[in-house]
Design a protein around this motif. Structure first.
Motif, PDB file in Angstrom:
ATOM      1  N   GLN A  68      41.965  26.414 -31.998  1.00 40.30           N
ATOM      2  CA  GLN A  68      40.628  26.736 -32.482  1.00 40.30           C
ATOM      3  C   GLN A  68      40.693  27.975 -33.363  1.00 40.30           C
ATOM      4  O   GLN A  68      41.024  29.065 -32.893  1.00 40.30           O
ATOM      5  N   LYS A  70      39.347  31.076 -35.698  1.00 41.09           N
ATOM      6  CA  LYS A  70      38.192  31.955 -35.731  1.00 41.09           C
ATOM      7  C   LYS A  70      38.476  33.128 -36.666  1.00 41.09           C
ATOM      8  O   LYS A  70      39.629  33.413 -36.993  1.00 41.09           O
ATOM      9  N   PRO A 343      34.547  29.311 -27.894  1.00 39.60           N
ATOM     10  CA  PRO A 343      34.279  29.964 -29.188  1.00 39.60           C
ATOM     11  C   PRO A 343      32.808  29.888 -29.583  1.00 39.60           C
ATOM     12  O   PRO A 343      32.244  30.861 -30.088  1.00 39.60           O
ATOM     13  N   MET A 398      27.512  31.822 -32.276  1.00 44.33           N
ATOM     14  CA  MET A 398      28.883  32.074 -32.730  1.00 44.33           C
ATOM     15  C   MET A 398      28.898  33.354 -33.550  1.00 44.33           C
ATOM     16  O   MET A 398      27.862  33.788 -34.053  1.00 44.33           O
ATOM     17  N   CYS A 628      29.264  24.469 -37.130  1.00 41.42           N
ATOM     18  CA  CYS A 628      29.805  24.055 -35.835  1.00 41.42           C
ATOM     19  C   CYS A 628      29.408  22.628 -35.475  1.00 41.42           C
ATOM     20  O   CYS A 628      29.789  22.134 -34.409  1.00 41.42           O
ATOM     21  N   TYR A 651      34.183  25.789 -36.777  1.00 40.05           N
ATOM     22  CA  TYR A 651      34.175  25.459 -35.359  1.00 40.05           C
ATOM     23  C   TYR A 651      34.084  23.941 -35.188  1.00 40.05           C
ATOM     24  O   TYR A 651      33.028  23.354 -35.419  1.00 40.05           O
TER      25      TYR A 651
END
Length: 825
Positions: A68, A70, A343, A398, A628, A651
């Motif tokens: 994932q 970020k 996340p 987020m 997301c 995401y």
């Protein structure tokens, strides 16, 4: 050969890397290489020097790793890495004492990097055949970058010298001031990081370049293009420090770029991504709210509204027309959500309002809060669902970064002064408004009448009714100001509005109020009244236009029905829309249509100036960087729709993870197991084929039974799709799958699109048109083929709570699902 020597001592190089940054490195190095020959020692030293060079490269692992990804900030520069890469990055930084090439290469070679995982896969022809069988594009949002300079497609003879090899013949494919791409026979092996000397033989025949030893380049990448040739991407090291040659090359490229054309790959990729982005953001049904931090307190500071999500913003507006999200998205609730380990922090938010003494009071609770208060759960759900204002929202939080507010064009500043101006970051005023933003909240209204009725049937202790005060929100006189920012978008208004003042009479409940028009369009107008009026959204009024009546005998311009769309806080400015019964003609619409068509050269178009220029674009960029959900694009081919593309943001949603599990998240994918062609034809098409761009999105429910034990996506997935929001028909399929499958319940919202917002892409399209008009036309045609845009939102937990299922099985499935998703993230 140097390459063979480095390969021969690959283990020693790996060992020496671990000592880079060690104060005693020189001593360790000398002891380790003592047994090598002098040439070998020299090459080893050059390799260590290369790895120790400080760099400023941007790391973006989105779509490149299985983890994932970020945002990650280091020395004022934002990178995008997953947890594995961050661990490697931080450990390497500590080891090497700074961001060096060794750190970069360590990050790019983590075990979960797709390139590393596929390194042993050499069957490129087979891979291409598989890729060609995939028919749905994957659009990676905000994945494009600005190029620092133009590259010109220019083929000249060059010679390459490396590893004591003299004058190997090659040719350039493109060239820029600081780099080039050459075509080299595959028998000559070059690897990333190698240094070579390049002589521009083709130019030296006509120009005196003053380069006795050629130009030093570093190999950036090697791309196989055939059995005979590789493309070698090179960047200059500028070790020559030859200003005269730099000036010559820059002038040569500028003077010949129209003749030989510039390389457009970067810009073409950007136009495709931005083209799909400009469809998605305006059509999303979710409201975007930005949380800022001041005095260590988080609060809603900005919201980005569109015609599809404005109803949520209006829902959270009280009797004084003041936004009330500050009470619902309070610091205590936000901090509790931020404790979640995922996340994207997710939950479900239930709300209703109560009116007392003419004032609106909000009551709300999250699913997690109700689980922690089981004695009050049924009370809140059963009592609140009796209210007409009952709503259920999916809430997602987020991180959001002020740096994301700036996405430069994919064009270098050297193209023109205008591009240089447009590539400037946001204004100080905009930067001031977003500088404290820490998080973005996505609110999606997912509730339906069936769920509401289910909640109404819950039993609760009426003696506890006063306990509802725990979920109530008091009014605050010192509430933080929420700046509501409408998205600037060419398609937001279906008709152009024209500035025009004329007298108008408004009849409201037998009372006549006089005013002036401020502007009008075919379907509506804005009025300014001479005194406040008691009107609200949805009211029907009768308008008369005495002065306009004097210029027409064809149309009767008195007592025309209009619907109130909005009223300002002082109740003096009203937005109205023609109120028509079915398809019956409306005299106002007919008159204003003729008036506009006959006087377009005289009427002045009304352009709404944004309250803070550039703020809408900044927030739009921040949303684009943190998508997301699962964007879906339907393309029109003849009379049929097909899944033409999906979006992939920072995401990934559960559906992205499903595709990723089967290696279907590259440049193209196969969506037919998740949304079948039959579902598109028989379920989706009938609901959207007659919609216009102005209509609200159609809702669908998608249920997926996934068996992770099966080897192919077609075998492992059983998909069901219906129009509407009632998933009770799937009770049997869900119940059967709970024991061994993973269940996904999704809400799909699909809107029809209008024309693409080519204004958003105009600079890049214009640039492409200058050098490849046919490609610009192809891009525009591709964007025009997008006929529908959708958003898929996961609502599994909420949906399963309203079905008759064994709770123990639901909980067990939820744990299995979480483990499976986290294994791939």
């Amino acid at each position: 050969m140097a390459e063979d020597i480095l390969l021969k001592h690959e283990d020693l190089i790996s060992e020496l890397k671990h000592y880079l940054g060690n104060p005693k490195f020189d001593l360790i190095f000398k002891s380790k290489i003592a047994g090598l020959t002098k040439p070998e020692q020299f090459l080893m030293k050059m390799e260590m020097t290369r790895l120790s060079q400080p760099i400023a490269r941007f790391i973006d692992l989105r779509g490149l790793v299985t983890g994932q990804v970020k945002p990650y900030d280091h020395n004022g520069k934002q990178h995008f890495m997953d947890e594995t890469a961050i661990e490697v990055f931080e450990a390497a930084l500590k080891q090497h004492g700074g961001y060096t090439l060794a750190v970069y290469e360590a990050v790019m070679n983590t075990e979960n990097n797709h390139r590393v995982l596929q390194r042993k896969t050499t069957e490129k022809i087979a891979e291409q055949a598989i890729d060609d069988s995939l028919n749905t594009n994957v659009i990676k949002f905000a994945s494009y970058e600005s190029r620092s300079e133009e590259r010109m497609n220019y083929s000249i003879k060059v010679t390459v010298e490396y590893n004591d090899k003299k004058s190997i013949a090659a040719s350039t494919s493109d060239i820029s001031l600081s780099g080039c791409k050459i075509k080299l026979a595959t028998r000559y092996v070059l690897k990333k990081g190698h240094l070579i000397a390049l002589r521009l033989v083709g130019l030296e025949q006509d120009f005196e370049l003053g380069l006795k030893n050629g130009i030093q380049y570093e190999v950036v990448a090697v791309e196989n293009i055939s059995k005979e040739f590789n493309h070698i991407r090179l960047k200059r090291t500028f070790i020559e420090n030859n200003e005269a040659f730099d000036n010559f090359l820059e002038s040569f490229i500028h003077g010949n770029k129209r003749r030989y054309k510039v390389n457009l790959d970067n810009t073409l990729d950007a136009v495709v991504s931005k083209g799909y982005e400009q469809y998605y953001i305006p059509r999303v049904t979710s409201l975007y709210v930005f949380l800022s931090k001041k005095d260590n307190v988080l609060y809603p500071s900005l919201s980005l509204t569109t015609e599809n999500n404005i109803f949520i913003q209006r829902y959270f507006t009280d009797e004084r027309q003041n936004p009330c999200l500050y009470s619902v998205l309070n610091e205590q609730r936000i901090n509790a959500l931020l404790l979640k380990q995922t996340p994207v922090k997710e939950d479900y938010l239930y709300t209703f309002t109560h009116i007392s003494a003419g004032k609106i009071y909000y009551y709300s609770a999250t699913r997690n809060e109700l689980e922690q208060n089981p004695q009050l759960k049924n009370l809140f759900l059963a009592f609140g669902s009796q209210k007409d204002t009952w709503q259920c929202f999916k809430i997602q939080i987020m991180p959001s970064h002020p740096d994301d507010s700036f996405i430069p064009l994919s064009l270098p500043n050297t193209v023109s002064k205008n591009i240089e101006k447009l590539n400037k970051p946001p204004s100080p005023r905009v930067e001031g408004l977003v500088k404290n933003v820490k998080y973005m909240v996505v609110l999606t209204a997912i509730g339906n009448k069936t769920e509401q009725q289910h909640n109404q049937q819950l039993n609760y202790d009426k003696a506890l009714i006063n306990q509802l005060k725990h979920f109530g929100h008091s009014k605050s006189k010192s509430a933080p100001y929420l700046d509501i920012v409408p998205l600037e978008y060419v398609n937001l208004r279906s008709d152009k509005r024209y500035l025009y003042k004329t007298n108008v009479s408004i009849s409201v409940n037998d009372e006549v109020v006089h005013g002036l028009t401020r502007d009008f369009s075919v379907m509506g107008l804005q009025l300014e009244c001479k005194q406040p009026v008691s009107l609200k959204k949805g009211d029907i009024v009768l308008l008369s236009f005495p002065d306009l009546q004097k210029i027409t005998k064809t149309y009767q311009l008195s007592e025309l029905k209009y619907e109130v769309m909005a009223v300002n806080k002082s109740f003096t400015i009203i937005n109205l829309k023609a109120s028509r019964v079915a398809d019956l003609p409306h005299a106002g619409v007919l008159f204003f249509t003729q008036l506009i068509n006959s006087n377009k050269d005289k009427l002045k178009v009304s352009e709404e100036a944004p309250k803070v220029p550039g703020l809408s674009t900044a927030l739009r960029n921040m949303v684009t960087k943190s998508v997301c959900q699962f964007p879906l694009y339907l393309h029109k081919e003849g009379a049929h729709f097909k899944a033409g593309a999906i979006g992939f943001g920072l995401y990934p949603s559960p559906l992205h993870v499903l595709l990723q599990n089967f290696g279907l998240l590259g440049n193209k994918t196969d969506l037919s197991s998740i949304i079948t062609d039959e579902q598109i034809v028989n379920v989706i098409t009938p609901q959207i084929k007659d919609l216009s761009r102005q209509d609200p999105p159609s809702a669908f429910t998608l249920v997926i039974n996934f068996d992770p034990r099966k080897g192919s996506i077609s075998e492992s997935i059983t998909s069901y799709c219906i129009a509407g929001e009632d998933y009770n028909d799937f009770q049997e399929q869900i119940s059967k799958g709970l024991k061994s499958n993973l269940i996904f319940v999704m809400r799909l919202y699909i809107s029809r699109t209008g024309r693409p917002d080519t204004d958003y892409l105009s600079n890049e399209l214009k640039y492409v048109s200058q050098y490849a008009l046919h490609k610009a036309r192809e891009l525009e045609e591709a964007l025009w083929s997008v006929a529908g845009v959708g958003d898929i939102v996961d609502i599994t937990e909420e949906a399963l709570s309203h079905l008759k299922l064994e709770q123990q099985q639901v909980d067990q499935m939820g744990r299995r699902k979480l483990l499976w998703l986290n294994r791939l993230r």
